[in-house]
Design an enzyme around this catalytic site. Structure first.
Site, PDB file in Angstrom:
ATOM      1  N   ARG A 142      40.986  44.662  39.434  1.00  0.00           N
ATOM      2  CA  ARG A 142      39.984  45.530  40.081  1.00  0.00           C
ATOM      3  C   ARG A 142      40.698  46.360  41.143  1.00  0.00           C
ATOM      4  NH1 ARG A 142      37.191  45.341  44.770  1.00  0.00           N
ATOM      5  NH2 ARG A 142      35.036  46.100  44.770  1.00  0.00           N
ATOM      6  N   LYS A 146      44.455  45.316  49.884  1.00  0.00           N
ATOM      7  CA  LYS A 146      44.010  44.278  50.815  1.00  0.00           C
ATOM      8  C   LYS A 146      45.030  44.028  51.917  1.00  0.00           C
ATOM      9  CE  LYS A 146      40.345  42.325  48.088  1.00  0.00           C
ATOM     10  NZ  LYS A 146      39.835  41.290  47.203  1.00  0.00           N
TER      11      LYS A 146
HETATM   12  N1  PMM Z   1      37.002  42.277  46.506  1.00  0.00           N
HETATM   13  C1  PMM Z   1      36.147  43.060  47.181  1.00  0.00           C
HETATM   14  C2  PMM Z   1      34.897  43.375  46.640  1.00  0.00           C
HETATM   15  N2  PMM Z   1      34.535  42.936  45.424  1.00  0.00           N
HETATM   16  N3  PMM Z   1      35.013  41.701  43.471  1.00  0.00           N
HETATM   17  C3  PMM Z   1      35.823  40.907  42.789  1.00  0.00           C
HETATM   18  N4  PMM Z   1      35.445  40.442  41.576  1.00  0.00           N
HETATM   19  N5  PMM Z   1      37.052  40.529  43.282  1.00  0.00           N
HETATM   20  C4  PMM Z   1      37.498  40.958  44.496  1.00  0.00           C
HETATM   21  O1  PMM Z   1      38.614  40.581  44.898  1.00  0.00           O
HETATM   22  C5  PMM Z   1      36.636  41.799  45.269  1.00  0.00           C
HETATM   23  C6  PMM Z   1      35.386  42.151  44.713  1.00  0.00           C
HETATM   24  C7  PMM Z   1      36.513  43.575  48.537  1.00  0.00           C
HETATM   25  O2  PMM Z   1      37.254  44.710  48.428  1.00  0.00           O
HETATM   26  P1  PMM Z   1      36.771  46.269  48.570  1.00  0.00           P
HETATM   27  O3  PMM Z   1      36.209  46.443  49.954  1.00  0.00           O
HETATM   28  O4  PMM Z   1      38.045  46.952  48.402  1.00  0.00           O
HETATM   29  O5  PMM Z   1      35.786  46.622  47.511  1.00  0.00           O
END
Ligand code: PMM
Length: 268
Positions: free
Chosen positions: A249, A208
């Site tokens: 995650r 991030k």
């Molecule tokens: N961040 C993203 C997408 N899904 N789900 C959870 N539970 N927690 C998060 O911090 C989260 C998520 C955005 O990130 P990406 O684009 O790298 O998938």
């Protein structure tokens, strides 16, 4: 042992891996390789939530994710569906997903809580204050961890009222969602307030923007490359494990697996 959710974004525009796994075969192969690297859950998403991303309808989202979910479930992988949409959550569970990961905690789709209650799946509630087109305008906090914990508690109450048993809940403080720069660090420093809520805690820091900002500070002349952001993610994963989270995650499962192994070896 802290769990590792491996990210499979079946999208053209996700923040770091958009476009890489839009093809079903490639998405499935990627999921299986994350599983081989040690992912305990594969988190499948068909709509990007990156800052400023456009929304896609549930029909397109389901076209992207359902074939991938079916094949990964058939291969024996535990699967979570990353969605804001009730209809996608229900369809994904029918296709074999065990967990609904809703970064909005039920706020984006008024049908979500009832849909999850019916499925019997586990439910990951994210802290959220609005869609990504204007979420930074809502990043106003006095004490971020305390306020995030209080808002998650409200969402837990809504979920219980809709008939989702507390044992099925997972909470996620939503790093980067309606939080700017240093607010994310402040939130991580206060992670014990989220752990104290009771349910299992999931956290997503992977690659991030706030990590890239810290890396730029460390070496202003060098690009905050993916390799450096994955290393930074492995460090935040290890620190989150120390703080008592249930799962992290991440995109690079192998790096985080190693960081967690070293943390656990240290802790004995
Ligand atoms: N961040 C993203 C997408 N899904 N789900 C959870 N539970 N927690 C998060 O911090 C989260 C998520 C955005 O990130 P990406 O684009 O790298 O998938």
């Amino acid at each position: 042992m802290t769990g590792i959710w491996g990210i499979v974004n079946v999208t053209p525009d996700s923040f770091s891996d958009g476009g890489l796994y839009l093809d079903v075969d490639r998405a499935v192969a990627h999921g299986l390789s994350l599983r081989a690297d040690g992912a305990t859950v594969l988190d499948i998403g068909g709509e990007s939530t990156r800052p400023g991303a456009d929304r896609v309808g549930p029909a397109i989202e389901q076209e992207r994710v359902l074939p991938v979910i079916e094949r990964l479930v058939a291969a024996g992988a535990p699967v979570s569906i990353d969605t804001l949409n009730a209809s996608t959550a229900a369809a994904a569970v029918r296709a074999g997903a065990r967990i609904v990961n809703d970064v909005s905690g039920g706020l984006a789709d008024p049908e979500m809580l009832a849909a999850v209650a019916q499925t019997g799946a586990d439910y990951a509630i994210g802290h959220w204050r609005g869609f990504s087109d204007d979420m930074y305008a809502k990043a106003d906090y006095q004490r971020v961890a305390r306020e995030v914990a209080a808002e998650l508690k409200e969402r837990m109450g809504d979920a219980a009222a809709a008939g989702i048993a507390p044992s099925r809940l997972i909470v996620d403080p939503g790093v980067g969602f309606a939080k700017a720069g240093s607010q994310n660090w402040e939130l991580l420093r206060g992670l014990d307030e989220i752990v104290a809520l009771g349910p299992r805690v999931l956290i997503g820091t992977s690659r991030k923007r706030f990590l890239a900002e810290a890396l730029r500070h460390a070496a202003p002349e060098q690009e905050a490359s993916e390799i450096r952001r994955d290393l930074a993610t492995a460090v935040t994963s290890a620190l989150a494990a120390r703080a008592g989270v249930w799962a992290v995650r991440v995109h690079d499962v192998a790096a985080t697996r190693d960081a967690l192994a070293i943390t656990h070896a240290w802790d004995g």
